[in-house]
Design an enzyme around this catalytic site. Sequence first.
Site, PDB file in Angstrom:
ATOM      1  N   ASP A  98      36.573 -20.958   1.276  1.00 37.52           N
ATOM      2  CA  ASP A  98      35.911 -19.585   2.172  1.00 37.52           C
ATOM      3  C   ASP A  98      35.796 -20.180   3.436  1.00 37.52           C
ATOM      4  OD1 ASP A  98      34.605 -17.554   2.844  1.00 37.52           O
ATOM      5  OD2 ASP A  98      32.757 -17.645   1.782  1.00 37.52           O
ATOM      6  N   HIS A 112      36.499 -16.359  -1.006  1.00 33.82           N
ATOM      7  CA  HIS A 112      35.696 -15.294  -0.205  1.00 33.82           C
ATOM      8  C   HIS A 112      35.842 -14.070  -1.087  1.00 33.82           C
ATOM      9  CE1 HIS A 112      32.799 -13.872   2.622  1.00 33.82           C
ATOM     10  NE2 HIS A 112      33.345 -12.646   2.323  1.00 33.82           N
ATOM     11  N   SER A 155      28.547 -11.591   1.574  1.00 33.67           N
ATOM     12  CA  SER A 155      29.554 -11.553   2.572  1.00 33.67           C
ATOM     13  C   SER A 155      28.806 -10.933   3.892  1.00 33.67           C
ATOM     14  CB  SER A 155      30.735 -10.807   2.334  1.00 33.67           C
ATOM     15  OG  SER A 155      31.688 -10.904   3.354  1.00 33.67           O
TER      16      SER A 155
END
Length: 323
Positions: A263, A293, A109
């Site tokens: 995502d 995600h 991330s």
Amino acid sequence: MWVLALIFLAAACVFSLGVTLWVICSQFFVVHIPAAVGHPVKLRVLHCIFQLLVTWESDSVVLAVGYRQLPKHKFPVPVRDCLVATIHFLKSLDAYGVDPARVVVCGDSLGGGITTVVCQKLVDRPDLPRIRAQILIYASLQALDLQTPSFQQNKNIPLLNWSFGCYCFSQYLDFSSSWQEVIMKGAHLPAKVWEKYRKWLGPENIPERFKKRGYRPMPPEPVNEAAYLEVSVVLDVMCSPLIAEDDVVSQLPETCIVSCEYDVLRDDSLLYKKRLEDLGVPVTWRHMKDGFHGVLSTIDMSFFHFPCSTRILNALVHFMKGL
Ligand SMILES: *[C@@H]1O[C@H](CO)[C@@H](O)[C@H](O)[C@H]1NC(C)=O
């Protein structure tokens, strides 16, 4: 045959004995158990077992940087912390018994974005050992374009929907979250900026098969100057490493990219993969067709465990073993 087996057995015994002796000795010379901790012997034994397990497990040193985080610390503090920690580690590899030719940087991330920023910053540091590889797991690699196909297609998909993603950027980059509407229309940047980065961010860089699921090209609306003034930090390569110059990106180490279909950040991965490949950097790409995600975080969550997380971990292990 028997002789070989015996030699192997003897070597294994000597090695085990050495490791055990080292673990026990370190108890007396290095480890400090504060008096305030009850059951000091229990902690010593637990630590011995832990150290043996760690040593036997992967023969690796894992350094997790405790960088200062949101919401208290904004950009660029987390990036700088990671960079400083990495440089310090690279200068002290001897102390950790780490082979300077085998240092891998990894993050997911926002941390995935920071991972590659660190690698980009180290490109012109010939005084430090060269990073062997970077691993980017559903990384956040740009904050300019929040209307890529994946941002549109996954805008209502948990755990990171469009508005929460935009809110996170506003918190991290310290601009008002009230610009969401403007950002959604692409009016936070002037036409000349869109024009400049089109060659790297434009949807033509994304394979057609990723545009089938609900994507509509949206030409940016005329710039809102007030928004641009506040939001222009998104052009900083320390938060958008996807737009770093060719001479930096081309020098990056071998890369493993993990992307998830569901995502909003999927296309960051696809676009960066293309840039790296176009510039001759070897890329191993694993796309999770059922991934969302943050899915890797469920790996140790028993009830909330998603099998996709195990597949990601296996892919990472496979990549690292192949280095
Ligand atoms: C987006 O996600 C956030 C955080 O999970 C949530 O609070 C918000 O209601 C969601 N927004 C939409 C439009 O689904």
